[in-house]
Motif scaffolding. Structure first.
Motif, PDB file in Angstrom:
ATOM      1  N   ALA A 223       0.553  -1.002   0.044  1.00 13.04           N
ATOM      2  CA  ALA A 223      -0.094  -0.117  -0.138  1.00 13.04           C
ATOM      3  C   ALA A 223       0.631   1.071   0.202  1.00 13.04           C
ATOM      4  O   ALA A 223       0.768   2.028  -0.837  1.00 13.04           O
ATOM      5  CB  ALA A 223      -1.307  -0.022   1.029  1.00 13.04           C
ATOM      6  N   MET A 224       1.920   1.012   0.945  1.00 18.61           N
ATOM      7  CA  MET A 224       2.743   2.584   0.825  1.00 18.61           C
ATOM      8  C   MET A 224       3.251   2.968  -1.028  1.00 18.61           C
ATOM      9  O   MET A 224       3.474   3.922  -1.237  1.00 18.61           O
ATOM     10  CB  MET A 224       4.216   2.657   1.723  1.00 18.61           C
ATOM     11  CG  MET A 224       3.671   2.032   3.230  1.00 18.61           C
ATOM     12  SD  MET A 224       2.612   3.040   4.125  1.00 18.61           S
ATOM     13  CE  MET A 224       0.384   3.075   3.740  1.00 18.61           C
ATOM     14  N   THR A 225       4.028   1.438  -1.496  1.00 17.44           N
ATOM     15  CA  THR A 225       4.818   1.707  -2.361  1.00 17.44           C
ATOM     16  C   THR A 225       3.609   2.504  -3.529  1.00 17.44           C
ATOM     17  O   THR A 225       3.904   2.937  -3.979  1.00 17.44           O
ATOM     18  CB  THR A 225       5.532   0.627  -3.046  1.00 17.44           C
ATOM     19  OG1 THR A 225       4.647  -1.097  -3.117  1.00 17.44           O
ATOM     20  CG2 THR A 225       6.818   0.694  -2.017  1.00 17.44           C
ATOM     21  N   ALA A 226       2.223   1.879  -3.324  1.00 19.50           N
ATOM     22  CA  ALA A 226       1.144   2.223  -4.341  1.00 19.50           C
ATOM     23  C   ALA A 226       0.297   3.450  -4.310  1.00 19.50           C
ATOM     24  O   ALA A 226       0.617   4.199  -5.486  1.00 19.50           O
ATOM     25  CB  ALA A 226       0.247   1.258  -4.157  1.00 19.50           C
ATOM     26  N   ALA A 227       0.935   4.007  -3.483  1.00 22.84           N
ATOM     27  CA  ALA A 227       1.276   5.836  -2.913  1.00 22.84           C
ATOM     28  C   ALA A 227       2.043   6.468  -3.024  1.00 22.84           C
ATOM     29  O   ALA A 227       1.972   7.913  -3.395  1.00 22.84           O
ATOM     30  CB  ALA A 227       0.594   5.610  -0.918  1.00 22.84           C
ATOM     31  N   GLY A 228       3.303   5.378  -3.334  1.00 25.31           N
ATOM     32  CA  GLY A 228       3.931   6.500  -4.290  1.00 25.31           C
ATOM     33  C   GLY A 228       5.474   6.608  -2.895  1.00 25.31           C
ATOM     34  O   GLY A 228       6.914   7.758  -3.546  1.00 25.31           O
ATOM     35  N   TRP A 229       4.844   5.475  -2.170  1.00 21.41           N
ATOM     36  CA  TRP A 229       6.413   5.948  -0.976  1.00 21.41           C
ATOM     37  C   TRP A 229       8.092   5.243  -1.573  1.00 21.41           C
ATOM     38  O   TRP A 229       6.863   3.982  -2.330  1.00 21.41           O
ATOM     39  CB  TRP A 229       6.297   5.104   0.458  1.00 21.41           C
ATOM     40  CG  TRP A 229       5.768   6.628   1.135  1.00 21.41           C
ATOM     41  CD1 TRP A 229       3.877   6.297   0.895  1.00 21.41           C
ATOM     42  CD2 TRP A 229       5.709   7.653   2.028  1.00 21.41           C
ATOM     43  NE1 TRP A 229       3.681   6.777   2.503  1.00 21.41           N
ATOM     44  CE2 TRP A 229       4.891   7.800   2.849  1.00 21.41           C
ATOM     45  CE3 TRP A 229       7.076   7.896   2.045  1.00 21.41           C
ATOM     46  CZ2 TRP A 229       4.887   9.271   3.812  1.00 21.41           C
ATOM     47  CZ3 TRP A 229       7.272   9.057   3.191  1.00 21.41           C
ATOM     48  CH2 TRP A 229       6.088  10.071   3.400  1.00 21.41           C
ATOM     49  N   PRO A 230       8.681   5.954  -1.316  1.00 25.13           N
ATOM     50  CA  PRO A 230       9.909   4.710  -1.668  1.00 25.13           C
ATOM     51  C   PRO A 230      10.168   3.252  -1.042  1.00 25.13           C
ATOM     52  O   PRO A 230       9.355   3.651  -0.077  1.00 25.13           O
ATOM     53  CB  PRO A 230      10.760   5.984  -1.889  1.00 25.13           C
ATOM     54  CG  PRO A 230      10.905   7.181  -2.343  1.00 25.13           C
ATOM     55  CD  PRO A 230       9.069   6.649  -1.006  1.00 25.13           C
ATOM     56  N   PRO A 231      10.517   2.360  -2.505  1.00 27.22           N
ATOM     57  CA  PRO A 231      10.233   1.361  -1.564  1.00 27.22           C
ATOM     58  C   PRO A 231      11.285   0.961   0.254  1.00 27.22           C
ATOM     59  O   PRO A 231      11.050   0.748   0.992  1.00 27.22           O
ATOM     60  CB  PRO A 231      11.136   0.173  -2.269  1.00 27.22           C
ATOM     61  CG  PRO A 231      10.847   0.357  -3.747  1.00 27.22           C
ATOM     62  CD  PRO A 231      10.961   2.468  -3.099  1.00 27.22           C
TER      63      PRO A 231
ATOM     64  N   GLN B 192       6.665  14.874   5.206  1.00 32.68           N
ATOM     65  CA  GLN B 192       7.583  13.751   4.357  1.00 32.68           C
ATOM     66  C   GLN B 192       6.548  13.763   2.904  1.00 32.68           C
ATOM     67  O   GLN B 192       7.801  13.860   2.162  1.00 32.68           O
ATOM     68  CB  GLN B 192       8.202  12.766   4.692  1.00 32.68           C
ATOM     69  CG  GLN B 192       8.690  12.954   6.240  1.00 32.68           C
ATOM     70  CD  GLN B 192       9.642  11.539   6.967  1.00 32.68           C
ATOM     71  OE1 GLN B 192       9.347  10.324   6.377  1.00 32.68           O
ATOM     72  NE2 GLN B 192      10.091  11.482   7.953  1.00 32.68           N
ATOM     73  N   TYR B 193       5.446  13.305   3.045  1.00 31.31           N
ATOM     74  CA  TYR B 193       4.884  13.081   2.097  1.00 31.31           C
ATOM     75  C   TYR B 193       5.089  13.764   0.989  1.00 31.31           C
ATOM     76  O   TYR B 193       4.766  13.661  -0.463  1.00 31.31           O
ATOM     77  CB  TYR B 193       3.343  11.669   2.387  1.00 31.31           C
ATOM     78  CG  TYR B 193       3.150  11.326   0.743  1.00 31.31           C
ATOM     79  CD1 TYR B 193       3.489  10.325   0.635  1.00 31.31           C
ATOM     80  CD2 TYR B 193       1.996  12.079  -0.278  1.00 31.31           C
ATOM     81  CE1 TYR B 193       2.727   9.686  -0.643  1.00 31.31           C
ATOM     82  CE2 TYR B 193       1.173  11.476  -0.803  1.00 31.31           C
ATOM     83  CZ  TYR B 193       1.413  10.543  -0.823  1.00 31.31           C
ATOM     84  OH  TYR B 193       1.179   9.634  -2.775  1.00 31.31           O
ATOM     85  N   GLU B 194       3.898  15.088   1.222  1.00 29.82           N
ATOM     86  CA  GLU B 194       4.019  16.221   0.517  1.00 29.82           C
ATOM     87  C   GLU B 194       5.588  16.472   0.124  1.00 29.82           C
ATOM     88  O   GLU B 194       6.054  17.451  -1.202  1.00 29.82           O
ATOM     89  CB  GLU B 194       3.394  17.383   1.653  1.00 29.82           C
ATOM     90  CG  GLU B 194       2.082  17.046   2.018  1.00 29.82           C
ATOM     91  CD  GLU B 194       0.989  18.068   3.224  1.00 29.82           C
ATOM     92  OE1 GLU B 194       2.473  18.892   3.196  1.00 29.82           O
ATOM     93  OE2 GLU B 194       0.080  17.677   3.055  1.00 29.82           O
ATOM     94  N   ALA B 195       6.716  16.796   1.090  1.00 35.51           N
ATOM     95  CA  ALA B 195       7.311  17.004   0.780  1.00 35.51           C
ATOM     96  C   ALA B 195       8.457  16.459  -0.474  1.00 35.51           C
ATOM     97  O   ALA B 195       8.758  16.522  -2.209  1.00 35.51           O
ATOM     98  CB  ALA B 195       8.769  17.003   1.256  1.00 35.51           C
ATOM     99  N   LEU B 196       7.759  15.326  -0.551  1.00 35.02           N
ATOM    100  CA  LEU B 196       8.348  14.286  -1.385  1.00 35.02           C
ATOM    101  C   LEU B 196       7.550  14.321  -3.276  1.00 35.02           C
ATOM    102  O   LEU B 196       7.811  14.440  -4.180  1.00 35.02           O
ATOM    103  CB  LEU B 196       7.739  12.660  -0.938  1.00 35.02           C
ATOM    104  CG  LEU B 196       8.382  11.464  -2.102  1.00 35.02           C
ATOM    105  CD1 LEU B 196       9.101  10.880  -2.763  1.00 35.02           C
ATOM    106  CD2 LEU B 196       7.362   9.691  -1.420  1.00 35.02           C
ATOM    107  N   LYS B 197       6.535  14.613  -2.717  1.00 33.06           N
ATOM    108  CA  LYS B 197       5.546  15.109  -4.052  1.00 33.06           C
ATOM    109  C   LYS B 197       6.789  16.463  -4.358  1.00 33.06           C
ATOM    110  O   LYS B 197       5.754  16.548  -5.500  1.00 33.06           O
ATOM    111  CB  LYS B 197       4.006  15.166  -3.408  1.00 33.06           C
ATOM    112  CG  LYS B 197       3.790  13.674  -3.249  1.00 33.06           C
ATOM    113  CD  LYS B 197       3.737  12.522  -4.296  1.00 33.06           C
ATOM    114  CE  LYS B 197       3.170  11.461  -3.961  1.00 33.06           C
ATOM    115  NZ  LYS B 197       2.934  10.448  -5.362  1.00 33.06           N
ATOM    116  N   GLU B 198       6.956  17.041  -3.578  1.00 31.31           N
ATOM    117  CA  GLU B 198       7.438  18.586  -4.365  1.00 31.31           C
ATOM    118  C   GLU B 198       8.605  18.105  -4.759  1.00 31.31           C
ATOM    119  O   GLU B 198       8.974  19.405  -5.093  1.00 31.31           O
ATOM    120  CB  GLU B 198       7.360  19.504  -2.591  1.00 31.31           C
ATOM    121  CG  GLU B 198       5.860  19.864  -2.702  1.00 31.31           C
ATOM    122  CD  GLU B 198       5.501  20.885  -1.729  1.00 31.31           C
ATOM    123  OE1 GLU B 198       6.537  20.831  -0.995  1.00 31.31           O
ATOM    124  OE2 GLU B 198       4.538  21.420  -1.527  1.00 31.31           O
ATOM    125  N   GLY B 199       9.434  16.774  -4.725  1.00 33.55           N
ATOM    126  CA  GLY B 199      10.763  16.948  -4.701  1.00 33.55           C
ATOM    127  C   GLY B 199      11.468  16.927  -3.894  1.00 33.55           C
ATOM    128  O   GLY B 199      12.801  17.472  -4.159  1.00 33.55           O
TER     129      GLY B 199
END
Length: 220
Positions: free
Chosen positions: A124-132, A205-212
């Motif tokens: 579920a986490m990887t499907a949501a876009g989190w790095p493995p 963290q997720y928001e920062a990830l999506k913003e690069g």
């Protein structure tokens, strides 16, 4: 042919009896001799189903893991809502079985239900876009928090005796004697507070990830 007077021995009967012993008396209460006596069979007959005591305890632990709801990871909920629902389901499954937590804390090993649980969270986490790598850390972090919350009651660690907490020695524990009678409220509130804090931090963290702006676990 007459029916046997006692139910036939099975893995499920052994697991259920061992689980009841663990719940009542702790891990050390489980032995092949004790189990055989409780089941009304000879000790060697247990070895037709389990080779060792550790295998029996693994099976008891996996039976508890199997009670955890994983349906929230099937789709339809975002990763945060899914983790929140799963954390509560996991804690609920452990609530009546704190004595088995040390076995669960060793990790899933080869236990099927434990592996399905780990697979569902990671997937579920990887499907949501989190790095493995971060998805693995999230799974570990959540397990640490949930299993830790199930080991013992924080509120239950204080005695219901006002005189035990002399203000001269403990100036900030004047109301600590009230915690024991409010144990469930305190412990459930603490769990929800901690869970929200974890999920809030992961959301940042997720928001920062999506913003690069997030790399190797650090937001820049």
């Amino acid at each position: 042919m007459a029916r046997p007077r006692k139910p036939l021995l099975s893995r499920d009967r052994i697991i259920g009896t061992a689980g009841a012993l663990v719940d009542a008396e702790g891990l050390e209460a489980v032995s092949t001799r004790r189990l055989a006596a409780a089941l009304g069979v000879s000790g060697p007959s247990l070895y037709n189903h389990f080779r060792t005591k550790d295998e029996i305890l693994d099976a008891v632990a996996d039976a508890v893991s199997a009670r955890v709801d994983l349906s929230m990871f099937d789709g339809g909920q975002d990763w945060r809502a899914a983790l929140h629902a799963w954390a509560h389901s996991y804690r609920d499954a452990l609530a009546d079985h704190p004595n088995i937590v040390p076995v669960l804390a060793r990790g899933p090993g080869r236990r099927p239900a434990g592996l399905r649980l780990a697979d569902a969270v990671f997937g579920a986490m990887t499907a949501a876009g989190w790095p493995p790598a971060q998805a693995t850390r999230i799974g570990a972090l959540m397990r640490y928090f949930i299993l830790g919350s199930a080991v013992a009651s924080f509120a239950g660690g204080f005695v219901d005796d006002r005189t035990a907490y002399d203000p001269a020695d403990y100036p900030h524990l004047g109301q600590a004697h009230l915690l024991a009678e409010r144990g469930r409220e305190v412990d459930e509130g603490a769990f929800e507070t901690g869970l929200a804090a974890l999920l809030d931090g992961l959301t940042l963290q997720y928001e920062a990830l999506k913003e690069g702006a997030w790399h190797t676990g650090t937001a820049t």
